[in-house]
Design a protein around this motif. Structure first.
Motif, PDB file in Angstrom:
ATOM      1  N   ASP A 108      -3.701  18.128 -12.284  1.00  0.00           N
ATOM      2  CA  ASP A 108      -4.908  17.362 -11.962  1.00  0.00           C
ATOM      3  C   ASP A 108      -6.129  18.127 -12.477  1.00  0.00           C
ATOM      4  O   ASP A 108      -6.865  18.767 -11.735  1.00  0.00           O
ATOM      5  CB  ASP A 108      -4.997  17.163 -10.437  1.00  0.00           C
ATOM      6  CG  ASP A 108      -6.072  16.156 -10.056  1.00  0.00           C
ATOM      7  OD1 ASP A 108      -6.559  15.437 -10.955  1.00  0.00           O
ATOM      8  OD2 ASP A 108      -6.438  16.086  -8.873  1.00  0.00           O
ATOM      9  N   ILE A 201      -5.944   6.201 -10.587  1.00  0.00           N
ATOM     10  CA  ILE A 201      -4.738   6.520  -9.819  1.00  0.00           C
ATOM     11  C   ILE A 201      -3.514   5.793 -10.378  1.00  0.00           C
ATOM     12  O   ILE A 201      -3.639   4.804 -11.096  1.00  0.00           O
ATOM     13  CB  ILE A 201      -4.927   6.179  -8.322  1.00  0.00           C
ATOM     14  CG1 ILE A 201      -5.182   4.683  -8.134  1.00  0.00           C
ATOM     15  CG2 ILE A 201      -6.052   7.003  -7.714  1.00  0.00           C
ATOM     16  CD1 ILE A 201      -5.254   4.250  -6.675  1.00  0.00           C
ATOM     17  N   ARG A 307      -2.050  12.436  -4.811  1.00  0.00           N
ATOM     18  CA  ARG A 307      -1.549  11.695  -5.979  1.00  0.00           C
ATOM     19  C   ARG A 307      -0.027  11.554  -5.955  1.00  0.00           C
ATOM     20  O   ARG A 307       0.541  10.787  -6.720  1.00  0.00           O
ATOM     21  CB  ARG A 307      -1.954  12.411  -7.275  1.00  0.00           C
ATOM     22  CG  ARG A 307      -3.457  12.488  -7.505  1.00  0.00           C
ATOM     23  CD  ARG A 307      -3.788  13.073  -8.864  1.00  0.00           C
ATOM     24  NE  ARG A 307      -3.083  14.313  -9.118  1.00  0.00           N
ATOM     25  CZ  ARG A 307      -2.414  14.587 -10.246  1.00  0.00           C
ATOM     26  NH1 ARG A 307      -2.340  13.712 -11.216  1.00  0.00           N
ATOM     27  NH2 ARG A 307      -1.808  15.745 -10.400  1.00  0.00           N
TER      28      ARG A 307
END
Length: 454
Positions: A108, A201, A307
């Motif tokens: 990320d 997302i 996530r």
């Protein structure tokens, strides 16, 4: 775990004694009663447990126990060893996993959507610096953020998307190298796919935040309260993104630049966490619960893993048995890769029908093999018809093998099935890693294990 001294004694008593020796910290108890009788006569018995592992149960008892455990919100795992085959199946209304720990997951780093502080940090560093030492110690995160921004400015705000554009972007990175030994630029080229990844997302997370359970009330679990907060965050402060995880991988860099970069990621992750924490408290207050009832540690873990959230839901055993997914069953029966596993699934159910009709399992007694094979074939045909698979078959070789097994429990197979079940216990209790969804079938003839999603 038993020896000759145990002959004539209760198996539960003997096994319990030996199990206790493995770990003195565990309090082991035993009940001298058949599980099937316990399911029928004392269903409330099971509500005292967090998790029940049920082994060697026939179909009728599985259906009854599944209903009992669902109503009591008790986790349930079925396991069975039968000759050279066996199965493991979890059964839970819903199991939410925060720490799913996937084997492969994209860092990320937000290289395709940097926040203002990361942008400013990247802008403060000159990629054309004359000092060769400084040039080869600029972290690849900075290189990619700057190059992606340059590309976007020249392409109407869009990042590379086509194969040719991605190739061109990598060529630009290569052109930025001033020496052949610049590992940071090699890392940038290798990590360039992170720039090409879509923003926002994943579809899996989108499905979770739009689940009906995210509309929370006073009965909602802590997990769904945090999902509700996450949903609000993504729409508002997150700008379409989940909270930042805050960690960065090792990379070629000067110590000063790496530490500063790390601080920027940690600061953003902390800021995102504080927003989510406030939203969690606000939601808890709104639904009439203590605003501090979800711990800071729990919310922090949720943000770090946002996530990677997973929600597993399992069909009732009765639903699977009485309302089968016909297309899936037919697909597995005709698929060369899965046909044996599906055959064993059918046969493990057929032997229970056989037992209910004849008070013994096929091949259990000597001298009845031919008759048992014929009877088992009839049971298989009847079961396939009930599953909506008229005309489908299970091979004669497999039916013969099932009769040859004679309902035996082989040590090696039982140990393997028990090992798989114990892994599932650990996943369900710790809420780490993703438990199996479907029926795990072990095929000891071909030494294969497969998961059937039925």
């Amino acid at each position: 775990m038993v020896d000759e001294s145990c002959v004539g004694q209760s198996k539960a008593k003997c096994v319990c004694t030996f199990l206790q020796e493995l770990n003195d910290a565990v309090k082991a108890k035993f009940i001298e009663e058949y599980p099937e009788a316990l399911v029928d006569s004392n269903p409330s018995f099971f509500s005292q447990f967090t998790l029940v592992v049920a082994t060697q149960l026939a179909e009728d008892s599985m259906v009854k126990l599944d209903k009992i455990c669902r109503e009591a919100n008790v986790l349930l795992i079925f396991a069975r060893s039968y000759g050279l085959t066996g199965f493991v199946r979890n059964s839970v209304k819903e199991h939410a996993v925060i720490e799913s720990k996937p084997d492969h997951f994209l860092d990320d780093l937000r290289l395709n959507n940097p926040w203002p502080e990361l942008k400013r940090f990247a802008e403060s560093i000159d990629l054309k610096v004359a000092d060769p030492v400084a040039h080869k110690h600029t972290p690849y995160v900075v290189i990619l953020v700057k190059m992606a921004e340059e590309w976007a400015k020249a392409h109407g705000g869009a990042l590379p998307s086509t194969r040719d554009e991605k190739k061109e972007f990598k060529e630009l990175l290569k052109a930025g190298m001033v020496a052949i030994d610049e590992d940071n630029y090699r890392e940038a080229i290798e990590a360039s796919f992170k720039v090409f990844a879509p923003r926002g997302i994943s579809s899996d997370l989108l499905q979770i935040i739009h689940d009906s359970c995210s509309e929370v009330d006073s009965n909602s679990s802590d997990f769904w309260v945090m999902v509700a907060a996450l949903k609000e965050f993504i729409v508002n402060e997150g700008g379409g993104e989940a909270p930042l995880e805050g960690s960065i991988p090792d990379m070629t860099s000067s110590t000063e630049l790496y530490v500063n970069l790390q601080k920027i990621y940690l600061a953003k992750a902390e800021a995102d966490f504080l927003v989510i924490q406030q939203r969690v408290k606000s939601i808890l207050k709104r639904i009439g619960r203590d605003p501090d009832s979800i711990s800071k540690t729990m919310i922090k873990s949720f943000c770090k893993n946002a996530r990677k959230l997973k929600v597993c839901r399992y069909r009732l055993i009765e639903d699977e048995f009485s309302n089968p997914a016909v297309p899936e069953v037919q697909k597995y029966l005709t698929d060369e890769e899965y046909s044996v596993a599906m055959g064993f699934y059918i046969l493990l159910r057929a032997v229970d029908r056989f037992s209910a009709n004849y008070n013994s399992f096929p091949g259990q007694f000597e001298g009845e093999m031919d008759e048992d094979i014929s009877r088992l074939k009839t049971a298989v045909v009847g079961l396939l018809n009930d599953l909506g698979c008229n005309g489908s078959t299970v091979t004669e070789d497999l039916i013969n093998e099932m009769c040859r097994f004679g309902a035996s429990e082989l040590h090696a197979v039982a140990a393997f099935i028990g090992g798989i079940a114990s892994q599932e216990v650990i996943k369900l209790i710790t809420k780490q890693f993703v438990p199996m969804v479907g029926t795990f079938i072990f095929n000891g003839i071909d030494q294969k294990s497969q998961l059937l999603a039925l």
